[in-house]
Design an enzyme around this catalytic site. Structure first.
Site, PDB file in Angstrom:
ATOM      1  N   ASP A 163       7.260  89.788  35.188  1.00 21.27           N
ATOM      2  CA  ASP A 163       6.249  90.817  34.957  1.00 21.27           C
ATOM      3  C   ASP A 163       5.348  90.947  36.183  1.00 21.27           C
ATOM      4  O   ASP A 163       5.074  92.061  36.661  1.00 21.27           O
ATOM      5  CB  ASP A 163       5.424  90.455  33.722  1.00 21.27           C
ATOM      6  CG  ASP A 163       4.255  91.393  33.505  1.00 21.27           C
ATOM      7  OD1 ASP A 163       4.489  92.558  33.123  1.00 21.27           O
ATOM      8  OD2 ASP A 163       3.102  90.982  33.730  1.00 21.27           O
ATOM      9  N   GLU A 207      12.812  91.917  33.455  1.00 18.47           N
ATOM     10  CA  GLU A 207      11.707  91.145  34.034  1.00 18.47           C
ATOM     11  C   GLU A 207      12.187  89.756  34.454  1.00 18.47           C
ATOM     12  O   GLU A 207      11.829  89.264  35.538  1.00 18.47           O
ATOM     13  CB  GLU A 207      10.578  91.020  33.008  1.00 18.47           C
ATOM     14  CG  GLU A 207       9.803  92.309  32.801  1.00 18.47           C
ATOM     15  CD  GLU A 207       8.684  92.169  31.791  1.00 18.47           C
ATOM     16  OE1 GLU A 207       7.743  92.974  31.845  1.00 18.47           O
ATOM     17  OE2 GLU A 207       8.759  91.257  30.927  1.00 18.47           O
TER      18      GLU A 207
END
Length: 247
Positions: free
Chosen positions: A55, A126
């Site tokens: 992220d 991610e």
């Protein structure tokens, strides 16, 4: 090189080639294998921790891309565009273009859960980004393929007067015209087949419903409702009654 089965390693190499990345010795294959392992397949060796790092890595890549590509854009607009680029919806779309689900190892029960399909894609992308970032501790293995997805979307957001933040745009409109804040009413709904949408939001101004939207999260549902309301109001498709216009 690693403890990965040869067949699995071959599949991971195919994925890396899809990204346009060279099969270089710095690439951490074990980390990439973990990034594509769902928690249902292994309680200890799965992508959950990598997802957290990924992220941040994707946000960094997006920030670098915006700074290099649009040096004249204001910082506030950078933040607005980046929030769209790194959203779960966009990450799931990007993951789909690479067929990431075909490389994701998971239990049969998870694979059968179609409602969580796009969530898994976003999480896996991610985690993969984290594995690539940790291989070099730079974005050099992420930017070459992410930029091509970021570019057209960033252009679209920059052309949008609301910058895709329809809640903020709607609030500005209602305050400017009626000195009132919109009210959001959200309820959890039963998911439809192959849908991740869990919430339904309606946005009200005084006693009038201006828009409705659904989404995976409360925030996403509210944004969808605000978008419908913002465009309806800005195009004159709906009139707000019971409030006085300000001069």
């Amino acid at each position: 090189m690693s403890s990965i089965y040869p067949r699995r390693l071959q599949a991971l190499r195919q994925l890396v080639l899809k990204f346009g990345i060279d099969d270089r010795p710095t690439l951490n294959w074990d980390c990439l294998d973990i990034a594509l392992t769902h928690p249902t397949a292994s309680a200890e060796r799965n992508y959950e921790q990598l997802e957290f790092i990924g992220d941040a890595a994707i946000r960094l890549a997006a920030a670098e891309f915006l700074w290099e590509t649009y040096p004249e854009v204001k910082v506030g607009d950078y933040a607005a565009v980046r929030s769209v680029l790194v959203s779960d919806r966009v990450l799931a779309d990007i993951a789909e273009t690479y067929g990431l689900d075909r490389y994701l190892v998971m239990a049969g029960s998870a694979a059968a859960d179609k409602s969580g399909y796009r969530s898994r894609l976003a999480d896996a992308l991610e985690a993969v980004s984290a594995a690539l970032y940790l291989s070099t501790h730079t974005t050099e293995l992420i930017r070459p393929w992410l930029d091509s997805h970021f570019k057209p979307l960033a252009e679209k957001v920059l052309r949008d007067p609301a910058r895709h933040n329809y809640k903020a745009a709607l609030q500005e409109w209602t305050q400017g015209h009626h000195r009132l804040l919109p009210e959001y009413r959200v309820e959890e709904v039963q998911r439809e087949h192959n849908s991740d949408d869990r919430f339904c939001a309606r946005v009200w101004l005084k006693d009038q419903c201006l828009g409705r939207g659904t989404g995976r999260s409360i925030k996403a549902a509210e944004q969808a409702a605000a978008r419908e309301a913002f465009f309806a109001l800005s195009r004159g498709n709906v009139e707000v009654s019971g409030t006085a216009e300000t001069s």
